[in-house]
Structures are given as structure tokens and as C-alpha cells.
Write a protein that holds these residues in place. Structure first.
Motif, PDB file in Angstrom:
ATOM      1  N   MET A  84       0.594  -1.414   0.127  1.00  0.00           N
ATOM      2  CA  MET A  84       0.260   0.301   0.336  1.00  0.00           C
ATOM      3  C   MET A  84       0.844   1.579  -0.057  1.00  0.00           C
ATOM      4  O   MET A  84       1.774   1.433   0.451  1.00  0.00           O
ATOM      5  CB  MET A  84      -1.048  -0.078   1.625  1.00  0.00           C
ATOM      6  CG  MET A  84      -1.993   0.701   1.098  1.00  0.00           C
ATOM      7  SD  MET A  84      -2.588   1.118   2.712  1.00  0.00           S
ATOM      8  CE  MET A  84      -3.039  -0.011   2.834  1.00  0.00           C
ATOM      9  N   HIS A 105      -7.429   3.897   0.589  1.00  0.00           N
ATOM     10  CA  HIS A 105      -6.267   3.681   2.449  1.00  0.00           C
ATOM     11  C   HIS A 105      -7.840   3.382   2.361  1.00  0.00           C
ATOM     12  O   HIS A 105      -7.006   2.116   3.749  1.00  0.00           O
ATOM     13  CB  HIS A 105      -5.419   4.944   2.856  1.00  0.00           C
ATOM     14  CG  HIS A 105      -4.492   4.854   1.947  1.00  0.00           C
ATOM     15  ND1 HIS A 105      -4.716   6.222   1.325  1.00  0.00           N
ATOM     16  CD2 HIS A 105      -3.813   4.422   1.227  1.00  0.00           C
ATOM     17  CE1 HIS A 105      -2.952   6.109   0.072  1.00  0.00           C
ATOM     18  NE2 HIS A 105      -2.964   5.215   0.867  1.00  0.00           N
ATOM     19  N   ALA A 106      -8.659   3.816   2.977  1.00  0.00           N
ATOM     20  CA  ALA A 106      -9.598   2.612   4.020  1.00  0.00           C
ATOM     21  C   ALA A 106     -10.861   3.542   3.061  1.00  0.00           C
ATOM     22  O   ALA A 106     -11.139   4.543   2.083  1.00  0.00           O
ATOM     23  CB  ALA A 106      -9.761   3.699   4.943  1.00  0.00           C
ATOM     24  N   VAL A 127     -10.853  -4.074  -4.042  1.00  0.00           N
ATOM     25  CA  VAL A 127     -10.087  -3.492  -2.390  1.00  0.00           C
ATOM     26  C   VAL A 127      -9.525  -4.150  -1.112  1.00  0.00           C
ATOM     27  O   VAL A 127     -10.374  -5.595  -1.578  1.00  0.00           O
ATOM     28  CB  VAL A 127     -11.301  -2.413  -1.757  1.00  0.00           C
ATOM     29  CG1 VAL A 127     -10.736  -2.025  -1.037  1.00  0.00           C
ATOM     30  CG2 VAL A 127     -11.360  -1.232  -2.910  1.00  0.00           C
ATOM     31  N   SER A 128      -7.441  -4.140  -0.904  1.00  0.00           N
ATOM     32  CA  SER A 128      -7.127  -5.613  -0.483  1.00  0.00           C
ATOM     33  C   SER A 128      -8.146  -5.390   0.415  1.00  0.00           C
ATOM     34  O   SER A 128      -8.607  -4.712   1.575  1.00  0.00           O
ATOM     35  CB  SER A 128      -5.784  -4.872  -0.766  1.00  0.00           C
ATOM     36  OG  SER A 128      -5.695  -5.455   0.864  1.00  0.00           O
ATOM     37  N   ARG A 174     -12.273  -0.773   6.637  1.00  0.00           N
ATOM     38  CA  ARG A 174     -13.257  -0.858   6.666  1.00  0.00           C
ATOM     39  C   ARG A 174     -13.901  -0.257   7.710  1.00  0.00           C
ATOM     40  O   ARG A 174     -14.257  -1.375   8.715  1.00  0.00           O
ATOM     41  CB  ARG A 174     -14.531  -1.210   5.580  1.00  0.00           C
ATOM     42  CG  ARG A 174     -13.063  -1.749   4.567  1.00  0.00           C
ATOM     43  CD  ARG A 174     -14.362  -3.539   3.695  1.00  0.00           C
ATOM     44  NE  ARG A 174     -13.359  -3.738   2.683  1.00  0.00           N
ATOM     45  CZ  ARG A 174     -14.077  -4.660   2.499  1.00  0.00           C
ATOM     46  NH1 ARG A 174     -14.665  -4.199   1.564  1.00  0.00           N
ATOM     47  NH2 ARG A 174     -12.733  -4.421   0.420  1.00  0.00           N
ATOM     48  N   LEU A 190      -4.620   2.779   9.994  1.00  0.00           N
ATOM     49  CA  LEU A 190      -3.804   3.891   8.480  1.00  0.00           C
ATOM     50  C   LEU A 190      -2.001   3.709   9.163  1.00  0.00           C
ATOM     51  O   LEU A 190      -0.713   2.779   9.126  1.00  0.00           O
ATOM     52  CB  LEU A 190      -3.847   4.154   7.955  1.00  0.00           C
ATOM     53  CG  LEU A 190      -5.508   4.113   7.309  1.00  0.00           C
ATOM     54  CD1 LEU A 190      -6.181   5.219   6.164  1.00  0.00           C
ATOM     55  CD2 LEU A 190      -5.111   2.294   6.046  1.00  0.00           C
ATOM     56  N   ASN A 225      -6.052   3.018  -5.479  1.00  0.00           N
ATOM     57  CA  ASN A 225      -4.954   3.259  -4.490  1.00  0.00           C
ATOM     58  C   ASN A 225      -5.691   3.925  -3.000  1.00  0.00           C
ATOM     59  O   ASN A 225      -4.949   5.069  -2.431  1.00  0.00           O
ATOM     60  CB  ASN A 225      -4.457   4.133  -4.689  1.00  0.00           C
ATOM     61  CG  ASN A 225      -3.607   3.829  -5.869  1.00  0.00           C
ATOM     62  OD1 ASN A 225      -3.245   2.517  -6.265  1.00  0.00           O
ATOM     63  ND2 ASN A 225      -2.757   4.026  -6.809  1.00  0.00           N
ATOM     64  N   VAL A 248      -7.058  -3.240   3.566  1.00  0.00           N
ATOM     65  CA  VAL A 248      -8.149  -1.280   3.437  1.00  0.00           C
ATOM     66  C   VAL A 248      -8.871  -1.353   4.671  1.00  0.00           C
ATOM     67  O   VAL A 248      -9.916  -2.413   4.851  1.00  0.00           O
ATOM     68  CB  VAL A 248      -8.537  -1.086   1.847  1.00  0.00           C
ATOM     69  CG1 VAL A 248      -9.252  -0.303   2.002  1.00  0.00           C
ATOM     70  CG2 VAL A 248      -7.181  -1.295   1.051  1.00  0.00           C
TER      71      VAL A 248
END
Ligand SMILES: Nc1nc2c(ncn2[C@@H]2O[C@H](COP(=O)(O)OP(=O)(O)OP(=O)(O)O)[C@@H](O)[C@H]2O)c(=O)[nH]1
Ligand SMILES: [Mg+2]
Length: 239
Positions: free
Chosen positions: A1, A116-117, A145-146, A151, A207, A114, A149
Motif C-alpha cells: 500500500m 486507503h480506507a 480493494v485489498s 472499512r 493506517l 489506491n 484496507v
């Protein structure tokens, strides 16, 4: 990331497409060093049905107030806020997305690129907006989305106490089953503003803790520096 950093000549409107990832070894002049390593940027997208209050929540977090009047978001609106975590200033870049299909379809790829959250929002007074979460989650998963990431789930409009349709225990069960934290709050009620802040702050903390890009081995030669990027897992967080 990869984490974006400000000072690398990219405005929010540049979107993730225009935001090149940091490479493992970057050469910069000394004068540009200060700006290039100043601030990391975390891209957080806010997703959910139209009218659930995404714009108001992002406005409350970044601007500290409830907007008098909102209109349906077209495409995306960017809002940013600099926050300090463990002595590091981090820029939280919030992508306030459109809930209406016709205003979002050309943008969806950009939302998830890309990221991040992800913040999923429903309206506690509208069961349909809660039921539709499954579709929003599927869209998110469909954009690869990995799983790493983070949520979170947000039930908004809790100030409308007489109209609540989504019981907390139902929302909690759903959040648990999707490995998400649940926040029930109100963008409108000023007493809830700290709770709104904590949605985004908890993500920023996670993060920061999850992966941190460190710049080491700074070599200074003739006014130039070489920065080596490292990834490190951290566990300390004040939140
Ligand atoms: N009572 C109450 N109303 C809210 C709250 N948050 C938003 N609203 C109202 O809900 C309506 C929709 O809010 P928006 O923030 O524009 O909704 P949105 O999710 O951004 O909608 P789209 O941009 O179409 O996706 C507006 O009339 C807001 O004033 C809240 O916490 N409480
Ligand atoms: Mg909106």
C-alpha cells in the motif's frame, strides 16, 4: 500500500491517477526535501446510498459544522483535514462520493483506485439504505480493494430518535460479520461532532499503525539527498 504525500504537486483533484506511488529510492534536491516528506496523505472514500448524509458527515469532520443546505453530490467532492497523530501531521483526504448512480458511474474506478480506507454509510431512519450496504460492499470488493484496507460502518441521523428503523443490534451484527467497526452518529447534532471525528481519526490511526513508510539513510551529497523507503509495522497509536 502506498501512501500519498502532499508537497508532491498533486491537488486532490489530481485524484489517485495523478498521484504517483513513491518508489523505493527517490532522489530529491535538499530544498524539495522539506515539502516532499512533510505530510502523508490518506485517501478515505465515503460510500453509501444517496441522501444518507455522506456530504454532511465529511463536512462535519473537515469543516466542523453542519451544512445548511446540500445538493446531491455529482462525481466526487474532495475535503481535506490535517490531523496530528503521535507527533506526525497527516492529511486525511476524504472523497465524498455520489450516491446516485447517474452521478457516479463514470467515477467509480477512480473512487477505489489506491484507496486507503472505506467508510460505508447508511441512514438509521431508512432500512433500505441499510439493506443496500451489501451492494456497496460487493461493489467495493469488485474493485479489488485489498482485505487489508480498513472499512468502517456508519449509521447516520441518530438525532432523529423517533424515526429510527435500523436497530443497533442488527447493525452491530452486520458490522461484525464484515469485520467492521460500527459508529452510530449524527452529522447534524453538534454534540456528536467528536463521534464523527473519531470515525476518521480511528481510520487514520489504523493506517498509520498498519504500515508506515519511513525514510532512512539520508545521504547528502552536493546539496542532493537520497531517500530510502522502508515499510514498518507499528502498533502504537493514541486513539
Ligand atoms: N436529521 C439529520 N439530517 C441529516 C443528517 N445528515 C444529513 N442530513 C440531511 O440529509 C440530507 C442528505 O444529506 P447529504 O449529506 O447531502 O446526503 P449524501 O449522502 O451526500 O447524498 P448524495 O450526495 O446524493 O449521495 C440533507 O437534507 C441533510 O440535511 C443528520 O445527521 N441528521
Ligand atoms: Mg453528497
Amino acid at each position: 500500500m502506498d501512501f500519498y504525500r502532499s508537497g508532491r504537486s498533486r491537488a486532490p483533484s489530481g485524484s489517485s491517477d495523478a498521484a504517483p506511488s513513491l518508489t523505493s529510492s527517490v532522489e530529491l534536491s535538499t530544498s524539495s526535501l522539506d515539502t516532499s516528506i512533510q505530510t502523508r496523505i490518506f485517501k478515505i472514500i465515503v460510500i453509501g446510498d444517496s441522501n444518507v448524509g455522506k456530504t454532511c458527515l465529511t463536512f462535519r469532520f473537515t469543516g466542523g459544522s453542519f451544512p445548511e443546505k446540500t445538493e446531491a453530490t455529482i462525481g466526487v467532492d474532495f475535503r481535506e483535514k490535517a490531523v496530528e497523530i503521535e507527533g506526525e501531521t497527516i492529511k486525511v483526504q476524504v472523497w465524498d462520493t455520489a450516491g446516485q448512480e447517474r452521478f457516479r458511474k463514470s467515477m467509480v474506478e477512480h473512487y477505489y483506485r489506491n484507496v486507503h480506507a472505506v467508510v460505508f454509510v447508511y441512514d438509521v431512519t431508512k432500512m433500505a439504505s441499510f439493506r443496500n450496504l451489501q451492494t456497496w460492499i460487493e461493489e467495493c470488493n469488485g474493485h479489488r480493494v485489498s482485505a487489508s484496507v480498513p472499512r468502517v460502518l456508519v449509521g447516520n441521523k441518530c438525532d432523529l430518535v423517533d424515526q429510527i428503523q435500523v436497530p443497533s443490534n442488527m447493525a452491530l451484527k452486520f458490522a461484525d460479520s464484515h469485520n467492521m467497526l460500527l459508529f452510530e452518529t449524527s452529522a447534524k447534532d453538534p454534540k456528536e461532532s467528536q463521534n464523527v471525528d473519531s470515525i476518521f481519526m480511528s481510520l487514520a490511526c489504523r493506517l498509520k499503525a498498519q504500515r508506515s513508510l519511513l525514510y532512512r539513510d539520508v545521504e547528502r551529497e552536493d546539496g542532493r539527498v537520497r531517500l530510502t523507503q522502508e515499510t514498518e509495522t507499528k502498533t502504537m497509536c493514541p486513539c
